[in-house]
Design a protein around this motif. Structure first.
Motif: not given
Length: 280
Positions: A180, A184, A187-188, A192, A217, A219-220, A223-224, A227
């Motif tokens: 990233l 992370p 980002y969160q 996000a 990407c 590491s995220i 969690g998608l 989202e």
């Protein structure tokens, strides 16, 4: 057996489908044709004032011209940012220009919205300054990305009215081929929530939200689904795709997984070589 369109819609909605979808099952519109977002084809200024160059190194794709900084202080963005007015875009003309390649019997329609919240932040501040601002002024960056999200949501009613796509894909490349651009956690916490607001707005208009992210990407990825996106597009092989299919594959459609930067992106393979690479 399902037809191509039905099969793809089952795939992207995480429902049973009977064959592997193909990119030709999808007609992609929008994207670089949104001149208010990407400047005129061949290069020029978008409606934010960002100048785009159609460079040879990007194979003719527009990229922000070097050296420009539209926002010198992210804490002063309200005075410095000029947002586009989507009502001034000739949506009807774009429908006439773009929809001729669409076959509604066999294809789903995917409207691409380039320059997601993170990328637009970078375009406005310049990448170096933008990353520094994200670290040093996270609240101001979040506030600006919130305004970008609200502006972008204002385009959805036009997209729905004129194109009525099955899928709307936001392009927000938050990663390099190594990792990233930010932690992370950053980002969160900062990015996000704006993606989630966008995905919710897409779904509220009876369209399917999709997310394009290049690079590593992973590491995220878990969690998608939370989202709110139905699909992760491009899934570069620098990520552990098989592992994440095991973790979230019943909640997230994986569209891609081909080595886009591999040798076949720049060479002319034999049919045998190409078929083997796809199977691999």
């Amino acid at each position: 057996m399902m037809d191509r369109k039905e099969n793809f819609l089952h795939f992207v909605n995480h429902e049973p489908h009977d064959h592997i979808p193909c990119t030709t099952d999808v007609c992609m519109v929008g994207g670089n044709f949104e001149t208010f977002e990407n400047g005129p084809l061949g290069g020029g200024a978008d409606d934010f004032g960002c100048v785009w160059d159609a460079t040879e190194s990007a194979m003719g794709q527009g990229v922000p011209a070097p050296g420009q900084v539209l926002v010198t202080d992210v804490c002063d963005w309200k005075r410095q940012v000029r947002f586009p007015d989507p009502s001034k875009y000739d949506w009807k003309a774009q429908v006439d220009a773009q929809m001729g390649i669409y076959n509604p019997e066999t294809q789903v329609l995917d409207y691409g919205c380039w320059n997601g919240q993170f990328l637009r932040l970078m375009h406005l501040l310049g990448f170096d300054n933008g990353l520094l601002a994200l670290a040093m002024e996270p609240e101001a960056c979040s506030e600006l990305m919130g305004a970008i999200t609200d502006y972008r949501i204002s385009t959805l009613d036009y997209i729905k009215k004129y194109f009525n796509p099955d899928i709307v894909t936001i392009y927000d490349d938050v990663a390099t081929t190594a990792n990233l651009f930010m932690s992370p956690a950053t980002y969160q916490e900062i990015i996000a929530p704006h993606h989630k607001k966008w995905f919710d707005a897409v779904r509220e208009r009876d369209m399917i939200p999709s997310f394009h992210i290049c690079g590593k990407c992973e590491s995220i990825i878990p969690g998608l689904p939370a989202e709110g996106t139905n699909m992760w597009e491009i899934c570069e092989v620098t990520n552990d795709i098989v592992e994440f299919q095991k973790q979230v594959g019943d909640k997230l459609a994986f569209f891609g997984g081909y080595p886009m930067n591999g040798k076949f992106a720049y060479t002319d393979p034999t049919e045998e070589e190409l078929r083997k690479s796809v199977r691999d």
